[in-house]
Write an enzyme that holds these catalytic residues in place. Structure first.
Site, mmCIF file in Angstrom:
data_model
loop_
_atom_site.group_PDB
_atom_site.id
_atom_site.type_symbol
_atom_site.label_atom_id
_atom_site.label_comp_id
_atom_site.label_asym_id
_atom_site.label_seq_id
_atom_site.Cartn_x
_atom_site.Cartn_y
_atom_site.Cartn_z
ATOM 1 N N GLY A 57 -41.443 52.014 16.785
ATOM 2 C CA GLY A 57 -41.296 51.094 17.967
ATOM 3 C C GLY A 57 -40.303 51.334 19.024
ATOM 4 O O GLY A 57 -39.958 52.522 19.136
ATOM 5 N N SER A 58 -40.085 50.609 19.987
ATOM 6 C CA SER A 58 -39.172 50.673 20.969
ATOM 7 C C SER A 58 -37.930 51.050 20.791
ATOM 8 O O SER A 58 -37.559 50.551 19.737
ATOM 9 C CB SER A 58 -39.282 49.477 22.052
ATOM 10 O OG SER A 58 -38.289 49.651 22.813
ATOM 11 N N SER A 59 -37.364 52.076 21.439
ATOM 12 C CA SER A 59 -36.093 52.321 21.461
ATOM 13 C C SER A 59 -34.975 51.183 21.814
ATOM 14 O O SER A 59 -33.819 51.335 21.333
ATOM 15 C CB SER A 59 -35.646 53.639 22.205
ATOM 16 O OG SER A 59 -35.857 53.297 23.641
ATOM 17 N N VAL A 60 -35.363 50.265 22.367
ATOM 18 C CA VAL A 60 -34.768 48.887 22.544
ATOM 19 C C VAL A 60 -34.367 48.275 21.473
ATOM 20 O O VAL A 60 -33.404 47.453 21.391
ATOM 21 C CB VAL A 60 -35.634 47.996 23.564
ATOM 22 C CG1 VAL A 60 -34.829 46.843 24.028
ATOM 23 C CG2 VAL A 60 -35.982 48.596 24.749
ATOM 24 N N GLY A 61 -34.914 48.735 20.265
ATOM 25 C CA GLY A 61 -34.737 48.084 18.943
ATOM 26 C C GLY A 61 -33.281 48.518 18.623
ATOM 27 O O GLY A 61 -32.587 47.478 18.050
#
Lengths: 132, 387
Positions: A63-67
């Site tokens: 999923g998102s690198s914002v993780g």
């Protein structure tokens, strides 16, 4: 002590606690609530369980690198896992653990020796896992 | 990975928390990618600017970091989620505006150049040829490796930021000459191969084929617009970080790109016959591209909403040269320093179908905003959209 397993140390430091094992990857952005420190993805096998103070074991993140920022927020809230073990880690987990200062190892020899819920210690500095 | 005494001290926190964290990021990514040591870089480009992508968690992280850290090499930054000097009229809520402004302020405190564009190589800092850099934003890092003769891995927001602060990056993957050699070549088997959409479709196709460097063969040398189109599409569909153009290759695996492959990729991205609004500038347009649009538009009027994305610096230069007048008179609106995808502006348009010439915008707008896409070259879009 049952033994010491060799691993690849990615983020330095010591972390210990009971294990929480996931066979499927984790998306931190969609899957983890940083306020409660719980898995909130209903389709995930660990749905509803707390990761606070646990050594969490999962293949890698998706999923998102914002993780990466979710791991940081977990730490700020005092709800972070005490260490992470990946099958083979990835940029998101590595950079998230780096900013949150969570010990991280991957490529553990005979990962299958580690049982669900048992107390272990992860040493990210020398790349080892101790099973008590 | 080997660290010098000084780097070791920084990692142990002797130079403060910010450098400790930055070195922790770099040393762990170095271990992950089997780097032997760190090397100096001449510039960094950071992503993770839009409030739509990093949200409150990212904002808090950057606000804390910016209190006691500074970049140590020239560092540009990706577009934001809104043009905050000109946000009125896009119906964006105040929570979003304030979150986005705080992120921008944090990057400014860190010492980042006031760029906020995905094409920092057009009009901002251009590092010396042949140097190592650390660029996030996949389209820019592929452009750096393939067109600008720079060396970078495809960095993440945090790894590029750590490199900006330390001035270093792990010596791995595309920083190493031998690992920049393509192991696959794609033969372009088409007679007329000359517009941005075709180049973008090629990039989208190629990105899926391999994670490594690739050789594109039997193709004309792309102009800057066509090169930007390949790079953005390739970065969207896969993990590869570079390509070469018509370089002689022996003994590598070969694949063909014919009309069939082109059509397959096109049909996947294109799911509308005509858009109800136009989005141009993914990646951000340069001054010449704005001039071209001005020429296409002439003295006509557009019959639908049209948003054009570029950096504020590019817009100001185009305006001074007189390239923006006709476009604005035609009814189009320039949106500066803003990402054409990761912004609430797109969903606030209130349309179900969008025309664009960008495969990257097509891919993400469909997924993020659930809007159908008509993919066409820019002159065709304008031709069908003028009164």
């Amino acid at each position: 002590m049952r033994g010491v397993l060799r691993a690849r140390g990615l983020i330095d430091g010591l972390g210990w606690g009971e294990t929480l094992i996931s066979k499927s990857p984790i998306s931190f952005l969609e899957g983890v609530d940083p306020e409660q420190g719980k898995l909130i993805d209903k389709s995930h096998e660990l749905f509803g369980l707390s990761i606070n103070g646990k050594v969490i074991i999962f293949p890698h993140s998706v999923g998102s690198s914002v993780g990466a920022y979710v791991l940081y927020k977990l730490k700020k809230n005092g709800k972070a896992p005490s260490a992470i073990i990946n099958l083979r880690s990835d940029n998101i987990t590595v950079s998230g653990c780096a900013i949150a200062n969570i010990p991280l190892v991957d490529m553990v020899e005979v990962l299958s020796l580690i049982r669900e819920g048992e107390f272990i210690m992860v040493n990210g500095s020398n790349g080892s896992v101790i099973i008590y | 990975m080997y660290l010098t005494n000084d780097e070791e001290r920084a990692l142990n926190g002797e130079y403060g928390e910010a450098l400790e964290m930055a070195y922790r990021i770099l040393s762990s990514i170095g271990r992950l990618t089997n780097a032997n040591h760190l090397i100096k870089i001449s510039s960094a480009h950071v992503s993770g600017v839009s409030y739509s992508t990093i949200g409150d968690y990212g904002k808090e992280f950057l606000e804390n970091l910016s209190l006691n850290a500074k970049v140590s090499v020239p560092t540009t930054a990706n577009p934001a989620g809104l043009d905050y000097q000109n946000a009125y009229g896009f119906n964006i809520n105040s929570n979003y505006v304030s979150g986005q402004i705080k992120i921008i302020e944090a990057y400014r405190r860190l010492g980042v150049i006031d760029s906020f564009t995905c094409t920092p190589y057009e009009g901002f800092y251009l590092p010396p040829k042949g140097s190592h850099v650390s660029w996030a934003e996949s389209s820019a890092s592929i452009y750096a490796n393939s067109i600008l003769n720079l060396m970078t891995n495809r960095e993440s927001a945090l790894s590029a930021l750590a490199s900006a602060i330390t001035g270093k990056t792990p010596y791995s993957e595309l920083h190493i000459d031998e690992l920049r050699k393509p192991s696959l070549s794609i033969q372009i088997k088409m007679d007329d191969f000359s517009n941005c959409v075709k180049f973008a479709l090629l990039g989208y196709f190629a990105g899926r084929i391999t994670r490594g460097p690739m050789a594109l063969q039997n193709i004309k040398n792309p102009n800057p617009s066509e090169a930007k189109a390949i790079c953005a599409a390739m970065g969207t569909s896969g993990a590869s970080g570079m390509f070469t153009i018509n370089e002689k290759m022996d003994k590598v695996e070969r694949m063909d790109f014919t009309n069939d492959e082109l059509k397959t990729v096109y049909d996947e991205l294109n799911d509308a016959e005509k858009g109800d609004a136009i989005i141009l500038g993914c990646p951000h347009l340069n001054v010449n591209e704005i001039n071209e649009i001005s020429e296409f538009v002439g003295d006509r009027r557009l019959n639908k909403k049209c948003l054009i994305f570029c950096s504020r610096k590019t817009y100001e230069e185009a305006r001074r040269k007189g390239y923006t007048d006709r476009i604005e008179k035609a009814g189009a609106k320039f949106v500066c320093n803003t990402c054409a995808v990761f912004t609430p502006i797109i969903s606030n348009l209130g349309v179900d179908k969008i025309s664009t010439n960008s495969c990257k915008a097509a891919h993400y707008i469909k997924r993020v905003h659930k809007i159908s896409i008509n993919l066409k070259d820019v002159n065709e879009i304008i031709k069908e959209s003028c009164r």
